[in-house]
Design an enzyme around this catalytic site. Structure first.
Site, PDB file in Angstrom:
ATOM      1  N   HIS A 304      33.917  42.356  50.564  1.00 26.88           N
ATOM      2  CA  HIS A 304      34.129  42.537  49.117  1.00 26.88           C
ATOM      3  C   HIS A 304      33.652  41.322  48.337  1.00 26.88           C
ATOM      4  O   HIS A 304      33.861  40.183  48.734  1.00 26.88           O
ATOM      5  CB  HIS A 304      35.569  42.925  48.778  1.00 26.88           C
ATOM      6  CG  HIS A 304      36.620  41.908  49.073  1.00 26.88           C
ATOM      7  ND1 HIS A 304      36.929  40.894  48.195  1.00 26.88           N
ATOM      8  CD2 HIS A 304      37.463  41.754  50.128  1.00 26.88           C
ATOM      9  CE1 HIS A 304      37.920  40.170  48.698  1.00 26.88           C
ATOM     10  NE2 HIS A 304      38.265  40.655  49.872  1.00 26.88           N
ATOM     11  N   ASP A 316      37.581  34.682  51.816  1.00 23.00           N
ATOM     12  CA  ASP A 316      38.059  35.968  51.296  1.00 23.00           C
ATOM     13  C   ASP A 316      37.338  36.300  50.002  1.00 23.00           C
ATOM     14  O   ASP A 316      37.831  36.036  48.932  1.00 23.00           O
ATOM     15  CB  ASP A 316      39.578  35.874  51.077  1.00 23.00           C
ATOM     16  CG  ASP A 316      40.197  37.212  50.740  1.00 23.00           C
ATOM     17  OD1 ASP A 316      39.515  38.246  50.867  1.00 23.00           O
ATOM     18  OD2 ASP A 316      41.375  37.221  50.327  1.00 23.00           O
ATOM     19  N   GLU A 350      38.081  44.740  45.314  1.00 23.33           N
ATOM     20  CA  GLU A 350      39.019  44.969  46.413  1.00 23.33           C
ATOM     21  C   GLU A 350      40.360  44.328  46.107  1.00 23.33           C
ATOM     22  O   GLU A 350      41.406  44.854  46.457  1.00 23.33           O
ATOM     23  CB  GLU A 350      38.443  44.387  47.718  1.00 23.33           C
ATOM     24  CG  GLU A 350      39.243  44.738  48.962  1.00 23.33           C
ATOM     25  CD  GLU A 350      40.386  43.781  49.262  1.00 23.33           C
ATOM     26  OE1 GLU A 350      41.214  44.119  50.111  1.00 23.33           O
ATOM     27  OE2 GLU A 350      40.472  42.702  48.644  1.00 23.33           O
ATOM     28  N   GLU A 351      40.325  43.163  45.439  1.00 25.61           N
ATOM     29  CA  GLU A 351      41.547  42.370  45.310  1.00 25.61           C
ATOM     30  C   GLU A 351      42.606  42.991  44.418  1.00 25.61           C
ATOM     31  O   GLU A 351      43.786  42.954  44.740  1.00 25.61           O
ATOM     32  CB  GLU A 351      41.216  40.955  44.789  1.00 25.61           C
ATOM     33  CG  GLU A 351      40.434  40.096  45.767  1.00 25.61           C
ATOM     34  CD  GLU A 351      41.254  39.694  46.988  1.00 25.61           C
ATOM     35  OE1 GLU A 351      42.383  40.178  47.141  1.00 25.61           O
ATOM     36  OE2 GLU A 351      40.747  38.900  47.785  1.00 25.61           O
ATOM     37  N   ASP A 378      36.876  41.332  56.548  1.00 22.10           N
ATOM     38  CA  ASP A 378      37.720  40.765  55.485  1.00 22.10           C
ATOM     39  C   ASP A 378      38.918  40.046  56.099  1.00 22.10           C
ATOM     40  O   ASP A 378      40.028  40.170  55.612  1.00 22.10           O
ATOM     41  CB  ASP A 378      38.178  41.876  54.530  1.00 22.10           C
ATOM     42  CG  ASP A 378      38.850  41.312  53.293  1.00 22.10           C
ATOM     43  OD1 ASP A 378      38.689  40.103  53.017  1.00 22.10           O
ATOM     44  OD2 ASP A 378      39.558  42.076  52.608  1.00 22.10           O
TER      45      ASP A 378
HETATM   46 ZN   LIG Z   1      39.827  40.162  51.161  1.00 21.79          ZN
END
Ligand SMILES: [Zn+2]
Length: 392
Positions: A304, A316, A350-351, A378
């Site tokens: 992501h 991340d 995504e977050e 991820d």
């Molecule tokens: Zn992530």
């Protein structure tokens, strides 16, 4: 058999000294790569082992993922959905894949949430002697802000939802609920401990608001004791009043908990002026290398693209993004032509919303695209140990 085009000899340069994350990013790209090979070429033959050797050498000595990750983190570190950084990251990764000469690079449009943190958050607790002690906090993603003057109330600590339920409205109403649920250090697979603790970040505000709480403070979801509160997303439910929610550092969670055992009259103050703005347009970024035999059948690797703005999103999930691009880069630079179309997908949002993943799935379904396999990275840019397939 592997099919090649534009055969070329690849010289083997001296082993460069790269820092650990660079090596692990390269190794993860290799893991991705060989997952694909195992699907594509289940009957690998001797000549394949030569090609596999070349792939290793190419990835470990000439790999570009780490260099690209550095650019992403340095120039687009603050890239939460809807932000200028996210728009920049979209443009950068598109341009990067175009420069690599992938067969097709395109943007998949969608609307995404646009939450902004605002000014630096502030917090302290006040004991029965009216002494103020600072607390290090950060707002949780998607949370509302407090009033401009901040929020101050008695605080009540709970370890879990069961304890909250047992207190009920009588003891919770008008207070700030402090969810102090440490990650279980005995879990070897830390994501299991993360999953247990993250519930309070995700649903703490909704559960506390049911009993009339005015705010929520959640112990940072982390294994280490430090003064760096981790943000992360939380949710509201329309039928339940929205109350502000923040994370407190693990060190300060320990201190607050210890003080509350001695003094139950402690009050907590916190101020945050984060807010959710209207949705804005954004994109998934997709690169492809067309398959020679089944171009309408897809194998995807992805990560992501969005990341919390409290860091630079290297683990991340910048590493997942760059590993995915690197997989296609390996195919391209080594002249390997896959039988099926290979995609690298940079998912947006995504977050704090998951809109990119949903858009990709909806479009794939609408177009009747057949996906043989999809793999996302991820879990941080560490040494690859495998992948898992959760099922229902
Ligand atoms: Zn992530």
């Amino acid at each position: 058999m592997l099919k090649r085009y534009n055969p070329q000899s690849v010289p083997v340069p001296a082993r460069s000294s790269v820092v650990q994350i660079g090596e692990t990013v390269a190794k993860q790209a290799l893991l991705f790569f060989f997952c694909l090979l195992s699907v594509l070429f289940s009957n690998a033959q001797n000549s394949d082992s030569i090609m596999i050797r070349r792939i290793f050498e190419q990835a470990l000595t000439k790999g570009e993922a780490y260099k690209n990750l550095e650019v992403l983190c340095r120039d687009y570190g603050k890239r939460l959905s809807g932000s200028p950084g996210a728009a920049g990251a979209v443009a950068y990764t598109k341009k990067l894949m175009e420069a690599y000469g992938f067969d097709s690079v395109w943007l998949q449009p969608m609307m995404v949430p646009h939450w902004v943190r605002g000014d630096q958050e502030m917090s302290f607790y006040i004991n029965s002697k009216s002494e103020k002690k600072p607390l290090t906090i950060c707002a949780l993603g998607n949370s509302i802000g407090t009033e401009m003057i901040g929020l101050q109330a008695r605080v009540i600590e709970v370890k879990n939802f069961k304890e909250l339920d047992s207190l009920g409205r009588k003891q919770v109403e008008g207070k700030i609920v402090f969810f102090n649920h440490p990650m279980d250090q005995s879990k070897i697979w830390t994501f299991e401990a993360y999953g247990e603790a993250v519930e309070y970040r995700w649903a703490g505000a909704v559960n506390a608001a049911k009993y009339g709480a005015v705010g929520v403070m959640v112990r940072s979801v982390a294994t280490s004791l430090d003064d760096y509160p981790h943000t992360g997303t939380m949710q509201y439910i329309d039928s339940i009043p929205k109350i502000p929610a923040c994370a407190v550092s693990t060190l300060d969670a320990e201190e607050l908990s210890a003080k509350l055992k001695l003094d139950t009259s402690i009050r907590v103050f916190f101020r945050q002026n984060c807010e959710m703005l209207p949705d804005v347009p954004s994109f998934n970024v997709i690169g492809e290398i067309f398959g020679t035999e089944a171009p309408k059948e897809f194998i995807s690797v992805g990560g992501h693209l969005d990341a919390w703005e409290t860091g630079t999103g290297a683990h991340d999930d910048g590493s997942g993004v760059m590993q995915s691009i690197e997989v296609l880069w390996l195919f391209k630079t080594l002249g390997i032509r896959p039988k099926h179309t290979i995609r690298a997908v940079m998912f947006m949002n995504e977050e704090n919303g998951g809109r990119g993943g949903k858009k990709y799935a909806d479009d794939a379904k609408a177009k009747g695209e057949k996906h043989l396999f999809a793999l996302e990275s991820d879990a941080g840019g560490f040494d690859p140990r495998g992948f898992f397939l959760p099922g229902r």
